[in-house]
Write an enzyme that holds these catalytic residues in place. Structure first.
Site, PDB file in Angstrom:
ATOM      1  N   CYS A  29      -1.133   2.704 -12.198  1.00  0.00           N
ATOM      2  CA  CYS A  29      -1.985   2.758 -12.544  1.00  0.00           C
ATOM      3  C   CYS A  29      -2.887   2.382 -11.755  1.00  0.00           C
ATOM      4  O   CYS A  29      -3.614   2.593 -10.893  1.00  0.00           O
ATOM      5  CB  CYS A  29      -2.579   0.869 -13.164  1.00  0.00           C
ATOM      6  SG  CYS A  29      -4.517   0.740 -13.588  1.00  0.00           S
ATOM      7  N   CYS A  32      -6.468   0.832 -11.243  1.00  0.00           N
ATOM      8  CA  CYS A  32      -6.309  -0.700 -10.661  1.00  0.00           C
ATOM      9  C   CYS A  32      -5.741   0.102  -8.643  1.00  0.00           C
ATOM     10  O   CYS A  32      -6.481  -0.139  -8.063  1.00  0.00           O
ATOM     11  CB  CYS A  32      -4.618  -1.180 -10.904  1.00  0.00           C
ATOM     12  SG  CYS A  32      -4.384  -1.492 -12.045  1.00  0.00           S
TER      13      CYS A  32
END
Length: 133
Positions: A29, A32
């Protein structure tokens, strides 16, 4: 930030007092990865809060248990209960505000900021000012 697993999660949450922020993330991600340095700064700034990370791919049981459908997802936990969930990150300052308002006021005072102490104590000549100033 400590990584938690399905095996360590419950014990870590139970043994940690105060405010807890859990970052549910995935290694693939992009957002993230981008938020990690901000979370590290928040962890350094707010000693009254404890920060944990959970990799949802490696800990599917936790992702399922906490109904994680998108990453990053942040859970604020206090007293063993989830008090707030934020999916995604609109702005780092919004996340910081959530941490600040859920900490006792004495954890929100930046080191060396006497002005903040004066406001917190309500008077410029309060006796406690000499201790902290």
């Amino acid at each position: 930030m400590n990584n938690l697993t399905s095996e360590t999660f419950d014990k870590a949450i139970l043994l940690t007092s105060g405010l807890i922020l859990v970052d549910f993330y995935a290694t693939w991600c992009g957002p993230c990865k981008a938020i990690t340095p901000i979370l590290e700064r928040l962890e350094e700034t707010y000693a009254g809060a404890t920060f944990f990370k959970v990799d949802i791919d490696a800990n599917f049981e936790l992702a399922e248990r906490f109904k994680i459908s998108s990453v990053p997802t942040f859970k604020l936990i206090k007293g063993g209960r989830v008090i707030f969930t934020q999916v995604g990150i609109d702005s780092p300052s919004a996340l910081e505000s959530l941490i600040r308002i859920n900490l006792p006021s004495w954890h929100n005072i930046p080191p060396g900021d006497e002005t903040c102490f004066m406001w917190w104590l309500g008077t410029a000549d309060a006796p406690l000012l000499a201790i902290f100033g």
